[in-house]
Design a protein around this motif. Structure first.
Motif, PDB file in Angstrom:
ATOM      1  N   ALA A   9       0.939  -1.061  -0.022  1.00  0.00           N
ATOM      2  CA  ALA A   9      -0.029  -0.180  -0.071  1.00  0.00           C
ATOM      3  C   ALA A   9       0.946   1.411  -0.149  1.00  0.00           C
ATOM      4  CB  ALA A   9      -1.000   0.009   1.156  1.00  0.00           C
ATOM      5  N   CYS A  17     -10.044   0.861   4.137  1.00  0.00           N
ATOM      6  CA  CYS A  17      -9.474   1.933   3.625  1.00  0.00           C
ATOM      7  C   CYS A  17      -8.936   1.866   2.100  1.00  0.00           C
ATOM      8  CB  CYS A  17      -7.887   2.474   4.463  1.00  0.00           C
ATOM      9  SG  CYS A  17      -8.153   3.115   6.055  1.00  0.00           S
ATOM     10  N   ALA A  18      -8.303   1.024   1.664  1.00  0.00           N
ATOM     11  CA  ALA A  18      -7.931   0.849   0.244  1.00  0.00           C
ATOM     12  C   ALA A  18      -9.259   0.829  -0.672  1.00  0.00           C
ATOM     13  CB  ALA A  18      -7.339  -0.434  -0.167  1.00  0.00           C
ATOM     14  N   ALA A  19     -10.354   0.211  -0.333  1.00  0.00           N
ATOM     15  CA  ALA A  19     -11.685   0.133  -0.964  1.00  0.00           C
ATOM     16  C   ALA A  19     -12.254   1.520  -0.984  1.00  0.00           C
ATOM     17  CB  ALA A  19     -12.630  -0.732  -0.455  1.00  0.00           C
ATOM     18  N   ALA A  20     -12.159   2.541   0.278  1.00  0.00           N
ATOM     19  CA  ALA A  20     -12.953   3.566   0.131  1.00  0.00           C
ATOM     20  C   ALA A  20     -11.878   4.691  -0.084  1.00  0.00           C
ATOM     21  CB  ALA A  20     -13.004   3.826   1.700  1.00  0.00           C
ATOM     22  N   GLY A  21     -10.574   4.631  -0.576  1.00  0.00           N
ATOM     23  CA  GLY A  21      -9.760   5.657  -1.270  1.00  0.00           C
ATOM     24  C   GLY A  21      -9.193   6.370  -0.035  1.00  0.00           C
ATOM     25  N   THR A  22      -9.218   5.794   1.150  1.00  0.00           N
ATOM     26  CA  THR A  22      -8.589   6.563   2.341  1.00  0.00           C
ATOM     27  C   THR A  22      -7.160   6.295   2.677  1.00  0.00           C
ATOM     28  OG1 THR A  22     -10.761   6.777   3.472  1.00  0.00           O
ATOM     29  CG2 THR A  22      -9.013   6.951   4.819  1.00  0.00           C
ATOM     30  N   ASP A  23      -6.434   7.142   2.757  1.00  0.00           N
ATOM     31  CA  ASP A  23      -4.867   6.845   3.191  1.00  0.00           C
ATOM     32  C   ASP A  23      -5.067   6.404   4.632  1.00  0.00           C
ATOM     33  OD1 ASP A  23      -2.103   6.887   3.798  1.00  0.00           O
ATOM     34  OD2 ASP A  23      -1.701   8.669   3.086  1.00  0.00           O
ATOM     35  N   ASN A  52     -13.631   8.972   9.179  1.00  0.00           N
ATOM     36  CA  ASN A  52     -13.255   7.645   8.439  1.00  0.00           C
ATOM     37  C   ASN A  52     -13.217   6.389   9.289  1.00  0.00           C
ATOM     38  OD1 ASN A  52     -10.740   9.686   7.262  1.00  0.00           O
ATOM     39  ND2 ASN A  52     -12.618   8.995   5.989  1.00  0.00           N
TER      40      ASN A  52
END
Length: 328
Positions: free
Chosen positions: A24, A61-67, A75
């Motif tokens: 990631a 987080c990866a699916a939601a586009g959140t770092d 979040n």
């Protein structure tokens, strides 16, 4: 398509969680701090459990586009909503949120993150007075173990008997070494690592001794530093395998709710049977390793039953005292 937060976790081990972070694009300081955080979790099974729970947050987080390094409290709350909408039990949601929060707490302490987005959030409340785990009655447990003794391997039978007669947690049993078995004051015992990385000595009743000795005899020469329930590669049996074993044996033995059982069900059955049988709460609490008696009470399915009212005992004491009074 929304991410499924049920089923096989994105990372199945501490190493897999670190790989997930590296892929990631996490900073080396974050990966290093995460590795240290995991190492501080205690036993191998505890570290694996934390890694699995934390990996769900990273996947979300990866699916939601959140770092993850820039995640905000909103979040974290959105993640909790996603967990709830996935139909997960409150205890599972609370555990996953706690794992993510623990991870961030350590990252902040290690100066690898600026804040913990889970800090101060309202987490699912899990009742201390009820246990959702399904257990077995003594009759069902007898049927379950009898089937395992006659139809399963010596290793499977020994594992199930050990769980049923010690109430030890599955992670503790799978971490045990052959050399953990010994004797103390005329009792056969096994030393297991329990919650908080503490050591606790459990009594091995004759049924457990016989099953374990038969298994070790069938297994052949085994060193004291080898895992008691080892696979062909010498590694310990893992918890998913134990979970599948319990359900498979229960189904084959004809236990009605086999699909709802787990290794923890044997611990549940132990407490329920003893409390229903009149064993003092304090003794069961000690055997279970509970710090709070309310945790033990969750397993007492007959708690509050009218036939167990202490008023009957009070009547006996009053009547006895009245009968002892001198006659007028």
């Amino acid at each position: 398509m929304p991410l499924s937060l049920r089923g096989t976790p994105p990372a199945s081990s501490p190493a897999a969680l670190l790989e997930l972070l590296a892929r990631a694009g996490a900073e080396p300081t974050v990966v290093e701090a995460t590795a240290t955080w995991l190492m501080r979790r205690g036993s191998e099974h505890t570290r694996t459990a934390y890694a699995k729970d934390a990996s769900w947050w990273l996947a979300w987080c990866a699916a939601a586009g959140t770092d993850p390094s820039a995640a905000r409290p909103v979040n974290a709350d959105q993640y909790d909503v996603a967990l709830r909408e996935s139909g997960l039990a409150k205890s599972t949601r609370a555990r996953r949120l706690a794992a993510a929060s623990s991870w961030y707490d350590y990252l902040v302490r290690a100066e690898a993150a600026d804040r913990n987005p889970f800090l101060g959030m309202d987490r699912p409340s899990v009742s201390a007075d009820d246990s959702p785990t399904r257990g077995m009655t003594p009759a069902e447990l007898a049927k379950f173990l009898s089937y395992a003794r006659s139809r399963e391997s010596a290793r499977t039978y020994a594992l199930l008997v050990l769980l049923a007669t010690t109430a030890a947690r599955i992670g503790s049993v799978l971490d045990a070494l052959v050399g953990s078995i010994g004797s103390d004051q005329g009792h056969r015992v096994i030393d297991l690592t329990t919650k908080g990385d503490h050591k606790k000595r459990f009594v091995l009743v004759p049924l457990a001794v016989e099953s374990v000795e038969a298994y070790l005899a069938a297994r052949g020469q085994a060193g004291a530093d080898e895992y008691l329930f080892a696979t062909r590669t010498g590694r310990p049996m893992d918890e998913p395998a134990a979970f599948r074993t319990v359900r498979r044996v229960a189904k084959a033995a004809g236990i009605p709710h086999a699909g709802q059982l787990s290794p923890h069900s044997l611990r549940h059955s132990y407490a329920t049977a003893l409390l229903s049988g009149g064993v003092p709460l304090a003794d069961v609490q000690d055997a279970m390793g509970h710090a709070d008696p309310r945790t033990t009470r969750r397993y007492d399915r007959a708690a509050g039953a009218l036939h167990r009212s202490p008023s009957y005992k009070m009547q006996e004491e009053i009547t006895k005292a009245m009968d002892a009074l001198p006659t007028a």
